[in-house]
Design an enzyme around this catalytic site. Structure first.
Site, PDB file in Angstrom:
ATOM      1  N   ARG A  40       3.506  52.942  82.987  1.00  0.00           N
ATOM      2  CA  ARG A  40       4.030  54.125  83.683  1.00  0.00           C
ATOM      3  C   ARG A  40       2.876  55.084  83.965  1.00  0.00           C
ATOM      4  NH1 ARG A  40       7.375  58.924  82.131  1.00  0.00           N
ATOM      5  NH2 ARG A  40       8.715  59.374  83.919  1.00  0.00           N
ATOM      6  N   SER A 109      15.836  51.743  88.756  1.00  0.00           N
ATOM      7  CA  SER A 109      16.504  52.789  87.981  1.00  0.00           C
ATOM      8  C   SER A 109      17.779  53.213  88.700  1.00  0.00           C
ATOM      9  CB  SER A 109      15.597  54.014  87.840  1.00  0.00           C
ATOM     10  OG  SER A 109      14.465  53.702  87.066  1.00  0.00           O
ATOM     11  N   LYS A 138      11.448  61.799  79.911  1.00  0.00           N
ATOM     12  CA  LYS A 138      11.638  61.386  81.283  1.00  0.00           C
ATOM     13  C   LYS A 138      12.668  62.307  81.918  1.00  0.00           C
ATOM     14  CE  LYS A 138      12.329  56.989  83.782  1.00  0.00           C
ATOM     15  NZ  LYS A 138      13.235  57.457  84.812  1.00  0.00           N
TER      16      LYS A 138
END
Length: 221
Positions: A40, A109, A138
């Site tokens: 990420r 997602s 997040k």
């Protein structure tokens, strides 16, 4: 590895890893039995992610662990990652599939049933559903408290591809996420911020294995 066989999925974040480097955290997670790792590190430059990706590719390839790159298809291709994970504001799933080919793993997602159905129809191999619980690791797209296990169950009923629960998941609540229908869970700080990342990974995998065994009636046989 097929995403349906994943139990634990580590999303890297150096800012939540204390004084350890991301490769050190990933190495410990691999020793603890992690099944997939997502690069990420959104706050770093493309060059830094590319160089870190090469290090993680070497570690994960040697261990037979899947390496997924968040957002960036170009970096995924450059480091020969196993796949990419896109969000609702990134390139469409169908485009990622066309660019990476049929053998790549494409994840997406989502937090709604409608978005889940579209991602599955467009060729996603798995869905990252969340944030399940409130988290500071997040952005939470739904309520501050997360979408909850009920949304996992609703999306599991709506699609046939594996569900990865993500957001605010710990060893204490991972079982209810799997009970709701997730085949695996993705975590950041539960592993990266742990004093012993290897032990944290082992504990998480044990909870998931036990929950699945109880669900299938194999536990205690």
């Amino acid at each position: 590895m097929n995403p349906s066989n994943w139990r634990t999925y580590l999303v890297t974040q150096a800012s939540l890893s204390g004084d350890r480097t991301t490769p050190e955290i990933v190495r410990a997670a691999i020793d603890g039995g992690i099944d997939a790792v997502q690069l990420r590190e959104k706050e770093t430059s493309a060059r830094s992610r590319y160089e870190l990706g090469h290090e993680l590719r070497e570690l994960t390839a040697e261990a037979g662990v899947d390496l997924i790159v968040n957002d960036r298809l170009d970096i995924a291709q450059a480091i020969d990652a196993d796949g990419v994970h896109v969000g609702q504001s990134d390139l469409p799933v169908a485009t990622a599939r066309d660019m990476l080919g049929p053998d790549a793993i494409v994840g997406c997602s989502t937090s709604t049933v409608a978005a889940a159905r579209k991602a599955a129809a467009d060729g996603a191999d798995y869905l990252g559903v969340g944030a399940v619980y409130g988290t500071s690791s997040k952005d939470v797209d739904d309520e501050n408290d997360g979408v909850g296990p009920a949304r996992i169950a609703a999306i599991t009923d709506a699609v046939s591809i594996p569900i990865v629960g993500i957001g605010g998941i710990t060893v204490d609540n991972a079982g209810e996420v799997v009970e709701a229908g997730a085949s695996s869970v993705a975590v950041i700080s539960e592993i990266t911020a742990a004093s012993r990342p290897r032990a944290a990974t082992e504990a998480l995998a044990d909870v998931i294995e036990t929950t699945k065994s109880v669900a299938t009636g194999e536990h205690g046989r």
